[in-house]
Design an enzyme around this catalytic site. Structure first.
Site, PDB file in Angstrom:
ATOM      1  N   ASP A 186       0.878  -1.167   0.000  1.00  0.00           N
ATOM      2  CA  ASP A 186       0.000   0.000   0.000  1.00  0.00           C
ATOM      3  C   ASP A 186       0.912   1.212   0.000  1.00  0.00           C
ATOM      4  O   ASP A 186       1.562   1.517   1.005  1.00  0.00           O
ATOM      5  CB  ASP A 186      -0.909   0.004   1.231  1.00  0.00           C
ATOM      6  N   HIS A 187       0.979   1.909  -1.132  1.00  0.00           N
ATOM      7  CA  HIS A 187       2.007   2.950  -1.272  1.00  0.00           C
ATOM      8  C   HIS A 187       1.814   4.106  -0.297  1.00  0.00           C
ATOM      9  O   HIS A 187       2.758   4.851  -0.022  1.00  0.00           O
ATOM     10  CB  HIS A 187       2.054   3.469  -2.719  1.00  0.00           C
ATOM     11  N   HIS A 249      -5.880   2.656   1.723  1.00  0.00           N
ATOM     12  CA  HIS A 249      -5.140   3.849   2.148  1.00  0.00           C
ATOM     13  C   HIS A 249      -5.704   4.469   3.429  1.00  0.00           C
ATOM     14  O   HIS A 249      -4.978   4.733   4.391  1.00  0.00           O
ATOM     15  CB  HIS A 249      -5.167   4.911   1.045  1.00  0.00           C
TER      16      HIS A 249
END
Length: 496
Positions: A186-187, A249
């Site tokens: 998950d960036h 996110h």
């Protein structure tokens, strides 16, 4: 001043052991925009030494063509500043395997490519419907087994569409890979300000004593985008804002903001505390979605003086689509620390500006000593800016100069760029390096994925049974007016 004390520690280096990094779906946009620039930057900064990067895709590219394509991906001023020799040395590490994902012949080339290297990483940069095929082929060819070194697999979001599909993908992965080999990326967790949440809360003595329901009135987490679906209508129709942003996110931001202090910094210790938060979310049943959720779609209008189409007019979008481009949620955590504290989440496209932030609003003092001044004051708040202008602001009330006790809110600001003299690294740089050295702290665990989908799937089912029209909102604003109905009477959404 020649010496900046805030830069102390910036030179601490982490170097990966020798490895082969396979990118499945290497011809896609993620490789072009994120992966290759991040890998090159890590190499140029000295974090990577002996390695190969191997592209795996259907297109009939040659190795030379692949290297030329990557060279084009790296034509950015900040990357070119490392010099021509550095770029040429990096390009020499690139190789290419042309193969359909379902063809075993392509996978049989992997062992020979890895000759002389014990460690390998498989990065799935493909559409989600290809994940299962690639995983099964890697397993069938014995490529998930570790042969003297480590073997890891990195899986991009979306990780399933609901609880059942997430479990199915987890089952496929666990059939061939151990949990410690699986890195679900998950960036958002790679962003410097997100990581700083842990240090802010647990590395300072002033916040944790007031980080609870006794002192905090509510929390707002906002992830706003100015753009629309930008030609990704086909994908977005299968996702929507709840799946695309909230399940991953925004829940990560929620967990780091509200989790209990970990006993240590072991990756599993931190991830266990995050899972506890997800499991303590008060369920929203399908009958309660109208009380605790608001969804919307952007209509036609203008952004920066230019006409923009409505979501339902975008290519690939059904004219009667019920896919949400905006969602707001009112959540509660059934824990001693957060009992009764509303937590508001909102995210959407075609909003006033691009920004991501966490706003922690504190309660007013128990006695109003300055009743005339309160009309111009505001509640204390801690604002954590994730993007843009990464930093932290503390809002407090101060006396206005003069002969009366009037006051107004003022900010105490911390900015990453000005404090440390350089911009924080890109999120993918940090996350890729972590996967190479075996640090899974910023990656999500199986039970974390399934706990988040358990909560989200209930909302999805409630929406499916709700025939009411989806509110439309004007581009360039703050979303549908109905989102205000989620708030307590004394609460307002923060201005975008």
């Amino acid at each position: 001043m020649d010496f900046n004390p805030f830069r102390s520690g910036l030179s601490v280096s982490r170097e990966a052991q020798s490895f082969v990094f396979f990118i499945f779906g290497v011809t896609g946009d993620l490789t072009r925009k994120k992966l290759m620039p991040a890998l090159f930057s890590l190499y140029a900064k000295g974090h990577l030494n002996r390695f190969k990067i191997v592209g795996f895709a259907r297109r009939p590219w040659t190795q030379e063509f692949f290297r030329n394509e990557v060279q084009g991906m790296l034509q950015k001023p900040e990357l070119l500043s490392y010099g021509k020799e550095t770029l040429e040395a990096f390009l020499k590490t690139l190789e290419y395997i042309q193969s359909p994902f379902e063809d075993p012949a392509g996978y049989k080339k992997i062992d020979s490519v890895c000759e002389g290297f014990q460690n390998r990483i498989y990065y799935l940069s493909t559409p989600p419907d290809a994940y299962g095929t690639i995983i099964e082929q890697l397993g069938a060819q014995g490529l998930a087994k570790e042969k003297g070194g480590h073997t890891r697999i990195v899986v991009e979001k979306p990780f399933g569409r609901d609880l059942s599909t997430a479990r199915k993908l987890n089952d496929q992965l666990s059939r061939y890979f151990r949990e410690d080999q699986i890195y679900r990326i998950d960036h958002y967790l790679g962003k410097e300000t997100v990581q700083n949440l842990i240090l802010l809360r647990f590395g300072n003595g002033i916040f944790e004593p007031v980080w609870n329901h006794r002192y905090i009135h509510h929390i707002q987490i906002t992830v706003a985008e100015k753009i629309g679906v930008e030609g990704r209508g086909n994908y977005y129709e299968t996702a929507g804002a709840l799946r695309d942003m909230v399940q991953n996110h925004m829940f990560q931001l929620l967990c780091l903001t509200t989790m209990e202090p970990p006993n240590d910094l072991n990756p599993d210790t931190i991830r266990t505390e995050k899972v506890k938060i997800l499991k303590s979310l008060r369920p929203i049943s399908f009958r309660e979605t109208s009380l605790y959720t608001v969804r919307g779609q952007y209509g036609a209008g203008y952004m920066d003086g230019k006409p923009v189409p409505a979501y339902r007019e975008e290519p690939g979008v059904a004219p009667d689509s019920r896919t949400e481009t905006f969602v707001a949620l009112k959540l509660f955590l059934d824990t001693w620390r957060w009992s009764g504290v509303p937590i508001y989440l909102r995210t959407g496209k075609r909003l006033a500006r691009r920004m991501s932030e966490i706003a922690v609003r504190f309660k007013a003092p128990p006695l109003e000593l300055f009743p005339r001044a309160w009309a111009y004051s505001g509640r204390n708040a801690l604002i954590i800016r994730i993007q843009p202008n990464e930093g932290i602001s503390l809002i407090m009330n101060a006396k206005i100069p003069g002969y009366t006790l009037n006051m107004r809110p003022v900010n105490m600001d911390f900015s990453y760029g000005s404090a440390f003299g350089e911009s924080p690294p890109e999120a993918y740089e940090r996350l890729l390096l972590d996967s190479l050295i075996g640090d899974s702290t910023l990656y999500t665990r199986r039970d974390e994925i399934e706990a988040s989908w358990t909560f989200i799937t209930r909302i999805l089912k409630g929406w499916e049974e709700d025939p009411s029209p989806i509110p439309q909102y004007v581009p360039g604003g703050s979303g549908p007016e109905e989102a205000k109905n989620l708030l307590e009477p004394s609460t307002r959404w923060r201005k975008l």
